[in-house]
Structures are given as C-alpha cells and as structure tokens.
Scaffold this active site. Structure first.
Site, PDB file in Angstrom:
ATOM      1  N   LYS A 140       0.816  -1.223   0.000  1.00 35.73           N
ATOM      2  CA  LYS A 140       0.000   0.000   0.000  1.00 35.73           C
ATOM      3  C   LYS A 140       0.851   1.275   0.000  1.00 35.73           C
ATOM      4  CE  LYS A 140      -4.676  -0.317   1.792  1.00 35.73           C
ATOM      5  NZ  LYS A 140      -5.520   0.077   2.938  1.00 35.73           N
ATOM      6  N   SER A 142      -7.287   9.845   6.913  1.00 40.34           N
ATOM      7  CA  SER A 142      -5.819   9.896   6.932  1.00 40.34           C
ATOM      8  C   SER A 142      -5.295  10.464   5.615  1.00 40.34           C
ATOM      9  CB  SER A 142      -5.245   8.493   7.147  1.00 40.34           C
ATOM     10  OG  SER A 142      -5.632   7.992   8.398  1.00 40.34           O
TER      11      SER A 142
HETATM   12  O1  PNS Z   1      -8.020   1.737   7.685  1.00 44.14           O
HETATM   13  P1  PNS Z   1      -8.454   0.881   6.519  1.00 44.14           P
HETATM   14  O2  PNS Z   1      -7.422   0.926   5.413  1.00 44.14           O
HETATM   15  O3  PNS Z   1      -9.830   1.252   6.026  1.00 44.14           O
HETATM   16  O4  PNS Z   1      -8.530  -0.631   7.067  1.00 44.14           O
HETATM   17  C1  PNS Z   1      -8.850  -1.703   6.196  1.00 44.14           C
HETATM   18  C2  PNS Z   1      -8.584  -3.065   6.880  1.00 44.14           C
HETATM   19  C3  PNS Z   1      -7.191  -3.116   7.460  1.00 44.14           C
HETATM   20  C4  PNS Z   1      -9.589  -3.280   7.968  1.00 44.14           C
HETATM   21  C5  PNS Z   1      -8.786  -4.161   5.784  1.00 44.14           C
HETATM   22  O5  PNS Z   1      -8.072  -3.808   4.639  1.00 44.14           O
HETATM   23  C6  PNS Z   1      -8.300  -5.536   6.254  1.00 44.14           C
HETATM   24  O6  PNS Z   1      -8.844  -6.105   7.168  1.00 44.14           O
HETATM   25  N1  PNS Z   1      -7.243  -6.054   5.602  1.00 44.14           N
HETATM   26  C7  PNS Z   1      -6.647  -7.312   5.936  1.00 44.14           C
HETATM   27  C8  PNS Z   1      -6.847  -8.333   4.817  1.00 44.14           C
HETATM   28  C9  PNS Z   1      -8.202  -9.020   4.933  1.00 44.14           C
HETATM   29  O7  PNS Z   1      -8.550  -9.590   5.943  1.00 44.14           O
HETATM   30  N2  PNS Z   1      -8.997  -8.942   3.842  1.00 44.14           N
HETATM   31  C10 PNS Z   1     -10.310  -9.557   3.798  1.00 44.14           C
HETATM   32  C11 PNS Z   1     -11.397  -8.588   4.199  1.00 44.14           C
HETATM   33  S1  PNS Z   1     -11.590  -7.313   2.993  1.00 44.14           S
END
Ligand code: PNS
Length: 161
Positions: A40, A127
């Site tokens: 990212k 952010s």
């Molecule tokens: O602050 P954000 O970027 O909106 O958080 C997003 C987050 C971290 C909650 C999400 O991207 C996540 O849980 N990523 C880990 C990978 C995962 O579990 N993916 C499946 C669900 S989309």
C-alpha cells in the site's frame, strides 16, 4: 468482551482516537490492530504507527496495540477475539465497510463486525486528507493529535513524502 479495531492508521487521526476511546469503554479488552501491508506504500512504517498509537492510548489500560499481516479473521482467531469494531463516517463508507464485514463473515461466521458512527466533527476526516494537507503545508491541527502532527511535519520537512 474482547474486540479488535483494525486499520491502516496512516497516520492515526482524531477520528481513530475517538473510536478507540469510545470502544474501549464498551469492551474489556480492545486490540488496535495495524495492518502490515507494504504494497500500500504507506507514509509511516508499522513500527512508527505502533509507537504513535501506544503513546496515544497509554492512559487507556484495556487497550493493546499490535500489528497483523494477512487476513484479519486469522488475526482475530489467533487472539481469541470474535468482534471487529469499525468506525463509520458519512454514508459513502457504508458500501466498502459492508463488503469487508460480509467478506469476513463469509470466511468466519462466528466473527461479528460492529459499526460505530463517528463523532460529527470527524465526519469528513480521513488519513489521506490529512496527508495531503500536510504535504502542501495546510492547516490540520484539529484533525490529528499533536504527536501525529509533529511526526507528519518531520516527514514533510525531511522530504519523505
Ligand atoms: O483503515 P483501513 O485501510 O480502512 O482498514 C482496512 C482493513 C485493514 C480493515 C482491511 O483492509 C483488512 O482487514 N485487511 C486485511 C486483509 C483481509 O482480511 N482482507 C479480507 C477482508 S476485505
């Protein structure tokens, strides 16, 4: 009840801190879980985010800060946690949040996502917006805690963003 509050936290904002504070009052233990996803291209390293979040939550005894890679549901299982907390700002968040919540539920039916509405003053706060304002020298004092502002200024002054 034990809950996980996951996110990118790049950087943590007043909106995140508001949700952490309110969620900590509803839970016995709250794990603030920083996603470790180098693809990212974050502005802050996971260690920097953890450091900031630990400092910001040092007076809330039931909050722990950790990082995770891979799937959030696996992190929940490893930490014996069945509740995910997510903050909701304007309606625009809803579709994205619903998708994450239902995807997680499809992978593990025992894990529930609870949404908390953000405080009205943080409705449009993100952010990404904070980073953009910081990069172009705008004013964002009301959007992030002082220690985050200092870190952002350091990055901007060093030309790291
Ligand atoms: O602050 P954000 O970027 O909106 O958080 C997003 C987050 C971290 C909650 C999400 O991207 C996540 O849980 N990523 C880990 C990978 C995962 O579990 N993916 C499946 C669900 S989309």
């Amino acid at each position: 009840m034990k809950a996980v509050y996951p996110g990118s936290f790049d950087p943590p904002t007043n909106g995140h801190l508001d949700i952490i504070t309110r969620a900590s009052k509803l839970t016995d233990n709250l794990i603030v879980a920083v996603l470790n996803n180098p693809s990212k291209k974050p502005m802050f390293t996971v260690d920097e985010k953890i450091e900031m979040l630990k400092e910001l939550t040092k007076d809330i005894p039931n909050v722990k800060v950790a990082s995770f890679s891979g799937l959030l549901v696996d992190f929940c299982k490893q930490n014996d946690c069945k509740i995910i907390i997510r903050g909701l700002r304007a309606l625009t968040d809803f579709e994205y949040e619903f998708q994450i919540a239902l995807t997680n539920k499809t992978m593990d039916k025992d894990i529930e996502t609870l949404f908390m509405p953000t405080d009205t003053q943080n409705l449009w706060l993100s952010s990404s917006v904070v980073k953009e304002i910081a990069t172009f020298g705008g004013k964002y004092d009301a959007m992030v805690p002082k220690i985050v502002k200092d870190r952002l200024e350091e990055k901007v002054n060093k030309g790291e963003c």
